[in-house]
Design an enzyme around this catalytic site. Structure first.
Site, PDB file in Angstrom:
ATOM      1  CD  GLU A  52      36.465  10.791  20.131  1.00  0.00           C
ATOM      2  OE1 GLU A  52      35.748  11.139  21.075  1.00  0.00           O
ATOM      3  OE2 GLU A  52      36.768   9.607  19.906  1.00  0.00           O
ATOM      4  CG  ASP A  77      42.845  12.252  25.619  1.00  0.00           C
ATOM      5  OD1 ASP A  77      41.633  12.526  25.591  1.00  0.00           O
ATOM      6  OD2 ASP A  77      43.589  12.593  26.572  1.00  0.00           O
ATOM      7  CG  ASP A 126      38.108  21.934  30.710  1.00  0.00           C
ATOM      8  OD1 ASP A 126      37.404  22.958  30.787  1.00  0.00           O
ATOM      9  OD2 ASP A 126      38.730  21.466  31.670  1.00  0.00           O
ATOM     10  CE  LYS A 130      38.257  30.499  37.082  1.00  0.00           C
ATOM     11  NZ  LYS A 130      38.915  29.649  38.045  1.00  0.00           N
ATOM     12  CG  ASP A 162      28.730  19.488  29.206  1.00  0.00           C
ATOM     13  OD1 ASP A 162      29.789  19.271  28.598  1.00  0.00           O
ATOM     14  OD2 ASP A 162      28.689  20.068  30.298  1.00  0.00           O
TER      15      ASP A 162
HETATM   16  C1  LIG Z   1      36.458  16.418  29.280  1.00  0.00           C
HETATM   17  S1  LIG Z   1      37.424  15.140  28.630  1.00  0.00           S
HETATM   18  C2  LIG Z   1      36.368  14.419  27.383  1.00  0.00           C
HETATM   19  C3  LIG Z   1      36.799  13.031  26.992  1.00  0.00           C
HETATM   20  C4  LIG Z   1      35.883  12.307  26.010  1.00  0.00           C
HETATM   21  N1  LIG Z   1      35.819  12.973  24.721  1.00  0.00           N
HETATM   22  C5  LIG Z   1      34.491  12.132  26.573  1.00  0.00           C
HETATM   23  O1  LIG Z   1      33.585  12.837  26.112  1.00  0.00           O
HETATM   24  O2  LIG Z   1      34.309  11.291  27.471  1.00  0.00           O
HETATM   25  C6  LIG Z   1      38.646  16.008  27.677  1.00  0.00           C
HETATM   26  C7  LIG Z   1      39.768  15.130  27.173  1.00  0.00           C
HETATM   27  O3  LIG Z   1      40.634  15.922  26.379  1.00  0.00           O
HETATM   28  C8  LIG Z   1      41.978  15.609  26.690  1.00  0.00           C
HETATM   29  N2  LIG Z   1      42.758  16.822  26.416  1.00  0.00           N
HETATM   30  C9  LIG Z   1      42.512  18.072  26.896  1.00  0.00           C
HETATM   31  N3  LIG Z   1      43.389  18.956  26.402  1.00  0.00           N
HETATM   32  C10 LIG Z   1      44.219  18.245  25.590  1.00  0.00           C
HETATM   33  C11 LIG Z   1      45.319  18.611  24.772  1.00  0.00           C
HETATM   34  N4  LIG Z   1      45.736  19.865  24.706  1.00  0.00           N
HETATM   35  N5  LIG Z   1      45.924  17.643  24.067  1.00  0.00           N
HETATM   36  C12 LIG Z   1      45.497  16.352  24.136  1.00  0.00           C
HETATM   37  N6  LIG Z   1      44.451  15.959  24.877  1.00  0.00           N
HETATM   38  C13 LIG Z   1      43.816  16.894  25.598  1.00  0.00           C
HETATM   39  C14 LIG Z   1      41.975  15.196  28.142  1.00  0.00           C
HETATM   40  O4  LIG Z   1      43.062  14.354  28.450  1.00  0.00           O
HETATM   41  C15 LIG Z   1      40.622  14.496  28.266  1.00  0.00           C
HETATM   42  O5  LIG Z   1      40.711  13.107  28.059  1.00  0.00           O
END
Ligand SMILES: C[S@@+](CC[C@H](N)C(=O)[O-])C[C@H]1O[C@@H](n2cnc3c(N)ncnc32)[C@H](O)[C@@H]1O
Length: 224
Positions: A52, A77, A126, A130, A162
């Site tokens: 995941e 993560d 995310d 942009k 979403d």
């Molecule tokens: C918007 S959150 C979603 C977290 C979780 N999947 C949820 O739905 O609640 C995005 C997650 O991706 C992690 N993340 C983003 N870019 C990352 C990267 N390049 N390497 C590791 N983790 C990353 C962030 O730390 C964050 O916890």
């Protein structure tokens, strides 16, 4: 979360048997011991390995591990204070087919060997809308290539988001590159055909979007 609480979680993560926190150097120097050996040396069981990516608190890693005891699940993560939650739950509930790796998703092709992974879930990434952020979008061409190197030939990808932008962008890219879309829906909770694990587990971010009455989308695909 306060910095004191974060430090406490970082310290606890170091004591958790289901958490691995290598330095960047340990993964990139070419001698990462777990690469190719995740099942033997970390899970100590030979089962299909499911990742995941951007697991946050690890709801999918833990939820899927409970539903599918015949597979191993690893949440990845960069934020250890977040996956502390999932790691602690897995330990308390003795879910031994769930684990967590603290690293950058950009390094997956160095942390796992070719064909080592059976499935990859990307949960609420995310969308990086942009133009200058395109390189950070987790389903862009470069990321798909990285996933392809570690996935088995019939490996599966799952994207739950979403973001209409992320959903449309990914579908367009998959179509353009000739990858196989096995299932796609723009509003899974309105679709009685949606797979159980897609509507049966909600992540931390997802719950907030659902409270705002946002539609949740899902794509299941293969990278050719
Ligand atoms: C918007 S959150 C979603 C977290 C979780 N999947 C949820 O739905 O609640 C995005 C997650 O991706 C992690 N993340 C983003 N870019 C990352 C990267 N390049 N390497 C590791 N983790 C990353 C962030 O730390 C964050 O916890």
């Amino acid at each position: 979360m306060g910095s004191k609480n974060k430090l406490k979680r970082f310290r606890e993560n170091e004591t958790f048997s289901n958490v691995v926190q290598p330095t960047r150097e340990e993964i990139t120097n070419g001698n990462f011991k777990l690469k190719g050996n995740w099942n033997r040396d970390f899970f100590k069981s030979d089962k299909p390995l499911v990742l995941e990516l951007g697991c946050g608190k690890g709801e999918y890693t833990v939820g899927l591990a409970q539903r599918f005891p015949d597979k191993n699940f690893l949440g990845i993560d960069i934020k250890g204070a977040r996956f502390w939650r999932g790691a602690k739950t897995a330990l308390e509930e003795q879910i031994d087919n769930a684990g967590f790796l603290r690293t950058q998703i950009e390094l997956v092709d160095q942390a796992f060997a070719a064909n080592e992974v059976s499935e990859i879930w990307i949960t609420f990434p995310d969308p990086q809308i942009k133009y200058k952020r395109t390189k950070h979008r987790m389903t862009n061409f470069e990321f798909l290539e990285r996933y392809k190197t570690i996935l088995k030939p019939d490996g599966l990808m799952h994207l739950k988001t979403d973001s209409e932008f992320m959903h449309g962008y990914t579908l367009g890219l998959l179509h353009g590159l000739g990858h196989e879309v096995l299932y796609a829906h723009h509003d899974i909770y309105s679709n009685h055909m949606a797979p159980k694990e897609v509507v049966g587990i909600q992540t931390f971010y997802e719950k907030q979007y659902l409270e705002q009455d946002k539609a949740i989308t899902y794509i299941k695909f293969k990278i050719n």
